[in-house]
Design an enzyme around this catalytic site. Structure first.
Site, mmCIF file in Angstrom:
data_model
loop_
_atom_site.group_PDB
_atom_site.id
_atom_site.type_symbol
_atom_site.label_atom_id
_atom_site.label_comp_id
_atom_site.label_asym_id
_atom_site.label_seq_id
_atom_site.Cartn_x
_atom_site.Cartn_y
_atom_site.Cartn_z
ATOM 1 N N ALA A 285 34.616 -18.889 5.530
ATOM 2 C CA ALA A 285 33.907 -19.623 4.487
ATOM 3 C C ALA A 285 34.549 -19.377 3.139
ATOM 4 O O ALA A 285 35.061 -18.297 2.863
ATOM 5 C CB ALA A 285 32.451 -19.189 4.447
ATOM 6 N N SER A 290 29.500 -18.685 2.106
ATOM 7 C CA SER A 290 29.473 -17.803 3.271
ATOM 8 C C SER A 290 28.054 -17.375 3.578
ATOM 9 O O SER A 290 27.339 -16.854 2.726
ATOM 10 C CB SER A 290 30.324 -16.556 3.013
ATOM 11 N N HIS A 292 27.362 -14.973 5.294
ATOM 12 C CA HIS A 292 27.322 -13.506 5.245
ATOM 13 C C HIS A 292 26.808 -12.988 3.899
ATOM 14 O O HIS A 292 26.301 -11.880 3.817
ATOM 15 C CB HIS A 292 28.701 -12.911 5.548
ATOM 16 N N ASP A 299 27.907 -10.352 12.396
ATOM 17 C CA ASP A 299 28.896 -10.426 13.467
ATOM 18 C C ASP A 299 28.639 -9.202 14.333
ATOM 19 O O ASP A 299 28.714 -8.070 13.835
ATOM 20 C CB ASP A 299 30.322 -10.386 12.895
ATOM 21 N N GLU A 342 31.790 -19.395 17.508
ATOM 22 C CA GLU A 342 31.796 -17.962 17.213
ATOM 23 C C GLU A 342 30.667 -17.301 17.998
ATOM 24 O O GLU A 342 29.540 -17.187 17.500
ATOM 25 C CB GLU A 342 31.608 -17.703 15.706
ATOM 26 N N HIS A 345 28.651 -14.473 16.061
ATOM 27 C CA HIS A 345 28.005 -14.649 14.758
ATOM 28 C C HIS A 345 26.570 -15.134 14.962
ATOM 29 O O HIS A 345 26.335 -16.274 15.366
ATOM 30 C CB HIS A 345 28.813 -15.639 13.916
HETATM 31 ZN ZN ZN Z 1 30.287 -14.084 10.845
#
Ligand code: ZN
Length: 372
Positions: A285, A290, A292, A299, A342, A345
């Site tokens: 990102a 992001s 996150h 993750d 992913e 994630h």
């Molecule tokens: Zn991630």
């Protein structure tokens, strides 16, 4: 007629008296001091506002006095200032007035955070956000004013005729006026681009978007730079998930949780350097976009494309929703989420939403009805 004879003693006495008179006169003339006086270098002295340690001594060219008491000069008071010198001798005192003019002629300084700011089309933007400071060396920081009237001083403004609904390059003008009317201007470039064309991330100026109470962060929906942080609720839910995995015989360690905006700047730039921007955008990102940064995603397990085929990865995909998590970027949904698959994630959305998303095998974008 008898000529009267003057005696020599009398002559001598007369000469002595005359000499004494002359000596006394010289003594008086030599001892007579001139009147108390002072000469200045200029008729009127102008001093820059705020100049430190300006001594009244420096204004004086010469003086006649045994002692001079010098006045203080207040350079923090703009305008004419009457100061008074006191001249003293043994038995006399004289006051002499003098005027100094305190002037502020320094222009304020404007500092931008960035030369060019990039925002996505349709995004709102505060033109002043890129102004790091507008300040005067002596007046300090000038306050922002959205709409000052003409005769006002002590402010800065930021304005532009930019149309934020249209892609384009615009100029933002910043103007600063200090309290004494000194003036400075500066400008920066505002680039309005399609959100997937952004090169610098969000610049941290995007408002977070919640739909039905769920925060959406993807390539189209950014968050401010200072938004997010460690999230207690999501972190506790993750611990419960990990405990659940343990109970089922699996170990799903945390790899990466909350990441700051600044961290993402470094991470994204490093990916772009290694793989190029186009590739980096498929898995990383841009700063301000992001998930996150929200503290709501993690993750876990292993950052490995094949993680979904491992027993742990399969358990995670099947049970994450029971703990309030979704696999945020499912396989085959890149066109919707904007990211490659992913399996590691997970995003916390709460058990209800997670269960609905899991049962319908959709993405967060589809669930909230937004594009990615
Ligand atoms: Zn991630």
């Amino acid at each position: 007629m008898k000529k009267r004879k003057v005696r020599p003693q009398a002559w001598i006495a007369l000469i002595v008296v005359i000499l004494l008179f002359i000596a006394a006169a010289f003594f008086i003339i030599l001892n007579k001091k001139p009147a108390l006086s002072i000469e200045f270098k200029e008729n009127k002295t102008t001093i820059e506002y705020g100049t430190a340690d300006v001594k009244a001594e420096s204004l004086v060219a010469s003086f006649n006095a045994d002692e001079v008491i010098y006045p203080e000069i207040d350079t923090l008071k703009v305008g004419p200032q009457k100061i008074e010198f006191v001249l003293k001798s043994k038995d006399k005192e004289k006051k002499v007035e003098y005027t100094v003019e305190i002037k502020d002629t320094q222009n304020p300084q404007i500092t931008m955070r960035q030369e060019t700011v990039e925002i996505s089309v349709g995004q709102s933007y505060d033109f002043a956000a890129n102004v790091e400071s507008a300040s005067d060396a002596v007046d300090g920081a000038l306050p922002f004013k959205a709409d000052p009237s003409k005769d006002e001083v002590n402010y800065y403004t930021a304005s532009s005729n930019a149309d934020l609904t249209k892609v384009g390059e615009y100029t933002v003008n910043v103007e600063a006026v200090d309290q004494n009317g000194n003036h400075a201007t500066a400008s920066y470039t505002l680039k309005v681009v399609e959100s997937d064309q952004m090169t610098n991330g969000s610049n941290g100026n995007i408002e977070p978007t919640y739909i039905n109470g769920i925060l959406i962060v993807n390539k189209k929906y950014g968050i401010p730079a200072d938004f997010g942080g460690y999230n207690e609720e999501a972190s506790t839910a993750l611990e419960t998930l990990q405990a659940g995995a343990n109970a089922a015989g699996y170990d799903i360690p945390l790899i990466s949780g909350w990441r700051s905006y600044d961290y993402q700047v470094g991470l994204y730039n490093a990916y772009v350097e290694t793989d190029g921007q186009e590739a980096a955008d498929r898995y990383s990102a841009r700063p301000g976009f992001s998930e996150h940064q929200t503290g709501l995603c993690f993750d876990i397990g292993a950052v490995d494309d094949n993680y979904g085929t491992t027993p742990e990865g399969k358990w995670l995909a099947a049970h994450a929703h029971e703990y309030g998590f979704i696999i945020r970027y499912p396989e085959g949904k890149e066109a919707i989420t904007g990211y490659m698959y992913e399996p590691w994630h997970v995003r916390y959305v709460g058990i209800d939403a997670a269960t609905e998303i899991y049962n319908s095998q959709t993405t967060l974008e589809e669930y909230l009805g937004v594009s990615g």
